[in-house]
Enzyme design. Structure first.
Site, PDB file in Angstrom:
ATOM      1  N   GLU A   1      23.769  -0.168 -35.424  1.00 34.91           N
ATOM      2  CA  GLU A   1      23.221  -0.891 -36.576  1.00 34.91           C
ATOM      3  C   GLU A   1      23.090  -2.356 -36.186  1.00 34.91           C
ATOM      4  O   GLU A   1      24.017  -2.928 -35.595  1.00 34.91           O
ATOM      5  CB  GLU A   1      24.162  -0.750 -37.779  1.00 34.91           C
ATOM      6  CG  GLU A   1      23.744  -1.602 -38.975  1.00 34.91           C
ATOM      7  CD  GLU A   1      24.670  -1.431 -40.184  1.00 34.91           C
ATOM      8  OE1 GLU A   1      25.270  -0.347 -40.331  1.00 34.91           O
ATOM      9  OE2 GLU A   1      24.777  -2.382 -40.961  1.00 34.91           O
TER      10      GLU A   1
ATOM     11  N   GLU B   1      21.592 -11.209 -43.383  1.00 36.65           N
ATOM     12  CA  GLU B   1      22.294 -10.889 -44.620  1.00 36.65           C
ATOM     13  C   GLU B   1      22.718 -12.205 -45.261  1.00 36.65           C
ATOM     14  O   GLU B   1      23.181 -13.119 -44.579  1.00 36.65           O
ATOM     15  CB  GLU B   1      23.531 -10.024 -44.365  1.00 36.65           C
ATOM     16  CG  GLU B   1      23.206  -8.643 -43.811  1.00 36.65           C
ATOM     17  CD  GLU B   1      24.459  -7.797 -43.615  1.00 36.65           C
ATOM     18  OE1 GLU B   1      24.770  -6.984 -44.496  1.00 36.65           O
ATOM     19  OE2 GLU B   1      25.113  -7.956 -42.567  1.00 36.65           O
TER      20      GLU B   1
END
Ligand SMILES: [Ca+2]
Ligand SMILES: [Ca+2]
Length: 453
Positions: free
Chosen positions: A147, A152
């Site tokens: 991942e 973010e």
């Protein structure tokens, strides 16, 4: 983003704290892939959705105690003024206090290595919104698939530092000795990130993954030192995800009343461009080939079909409960599905196949012939990557052409009558289910097919 635990392993090769990047060489290349969101709607050939709360795949709150219900409705995801808009709203929906959307290119656009740029305007994040632009490996099970969290915003530590709207982070997750390992970095942007569009640039080659926002580097990970099988995750194709979560462990907020970010909140994506020049780069576009338009036989012996399921080879009819075969003449050909359900027990069946890309049938209809006299309510369903979707056949409700007089009638259910159908990935092409009927029920179904517009 997939799980709650975020173990920070010391990685010797990591650069550590974020630093201003040297100005990157100007990219004069032509993108090998780009998405400009210039169409009238979200292109299903590039994007699909994760829908719901995650409970349907055993990770309620998407593994992060997120508070929203993801939908594919235009209220939550649409194209507007050349942008993809992902909108988080405060509204009660299917038991959740918020709605939003999560889009991904799984099965459509996968790539390995390259420079990926995106022009994104994130919403005001503090406190409680969590915009994310990230990737998951296309091969294997998390964390072994890998991942890469490119961007973010809204982290609990940023909130605590008074930097909720300026702090941007990147992270990677992988399998380390059978466990989950991760490495994350962040930077505090000089101004509020939501004040304008920002350009996020990820450079990914066999040695490093690095990410910048408007030239400010906030993430670096050395990936060339593969010991054992570790870090193989970052040398395999990944697909893209874009979502706007509400609450969750990343934000440290799981009380709906503590979400104070302005709502609705919108993440705007103007464009995404992929450049590749490394010889080991990979790009896979298209995924599974789409079934050609026309008539697709699910359970049909008619001629002139664009394709058909081959029972015993790539499809199976499963009787789930309480359906005993009976003798009945087919509507066409040699076979029909003819069953009796006893009173007092639920009944159901499904036609299962490998995932089929039926996107050419969007706007079309499910058609079948049915013969019954029952007045009981039953449901006709389709299972796609979004889960089960059902249309009710209740006495007095829409009948879609069904007359319960014991004669053959053609039933036509527009795909638009089904809620949340991903025709790009159909798994159960035809399902019937019903609560326990008061009397015995006889159903004969034949000539089931999908018809494109
Ligand atoms: Ca655009
Ligand atoms: Ca038949």
């Amino acid at each position: 983003m997939d799980r709650t635990s975020r173990i920070a392993l010391p990685i010797a090769a990591c650069a550590g704290l974020a630093a201003l990047a040297l100005s990157a060489a100007v990219q004069a290349q032509t993108p090998v892939w780009e998405e400009n969101f210039n169409g009238a709607s979200i292109d299903g050939n590039t994007w699909t959705y994760d829908v719901g709360t995650g409970c349907q795949i055993g990770i309620c709150g998407w593994g992060n105690s997120e508070l929203q219900y993801y939908t594919s409705r235009p209220e939550n995801a649409r194209v507007e003024n050349g942008n993809l808009v992902i909108e988080a709203r405060r509204e009660n929906f299917e038991g959740s206090p918020f709605t939003s959307a999560r889009l991904k290119t799984e099965g459509r656009v996968h790539f390995k290595y390259g420079t990926l740029e995106a022009r994104i305007r994130t919403p005001q994040a503090g406190n409680g919104l969590w915009p994310a632009y990230w990737m998951l490996g296309a091969i294997g099970v998390w964390p072994d698939r890998g991942e890469i969290d490119i961007m973010e915003i809204g982290h609990v530590d940023g909130i605590a530092a008074g930097m909720a709207n300026r702090r941007v982070g990147g992270a990677v997750h992988w399998n380390y000795g059978g466990g989950h390992a991760s490495h994350g970095d962040f930077a505090d942007f000089p101004t509020n990130l939501h004040d304008d569009y920002r350009t996020y640039r990820m450079t990914w080659d066999p040695q490093f993954i690095r990410v910048t926002v408007d030239g400010l580097q906030y993430f670096e990970m050395a990936i060339s030192d593969i010991e054992g099988a570790s870090l193989h995750e970052f040398h395999q194709p990944h697909f893209l995800l874009l979502n706007l979560a509400v609450g969750g462990t990343y934000t440290g907020i799981t009380d709906p009343n503590a979400i104070t970010a302005p709502l609705p909140g919108r993440m705007l994506v103007d464009w995404i461009r992929l450049y590749q020049d490394h010889p080991d780069s990979e790009l896979q576009i298209g995924g599974d080939s789409a079934v050609p338009a026309g008539r697709f036989g699910v359970y049909s012996e008619q001629g002139g079909l664009a394709g058909a399921l081959d029972f015993g080879s790539d499809a199976d009819l499963f009787v789930w409960n309480n359906l005993a075969p009976i003798n009945a003449a087919p509507f066409e050909g040699n076979e029909a599905m003819a069953f009796r359900a006893g009173a007092g027990q639920w009944f159901g069946l499904g036609i299962l196949t490998d995932y089929r890309n039926m996107s050419a049938y969007a706007g079309g209809a499910l058609k079948f012939h049915m013969r019954t006299t029952t007045s009981s309510t039953f449901k006709i369903g389709i299972n796609t990557s979004f889960g089960d979707s059902w249309v009710d056949f209740a006495a007095g409700g829409p009948d879609y052409g069904l007359v319960r007089d014991g004669q053959w009638h053609q039933v036509t259910v527009p795909f638009s009558a089904f809620y949340e159908l991903d025709l790009h990935a159909v798994k159960q092409m035809f399902m019937v289910v019903a609560d326990p009927p008061a009397q015995d029920v006889e159903l004969v179904v034949d000539n089931v097919y999908y018809e494109s517009p």
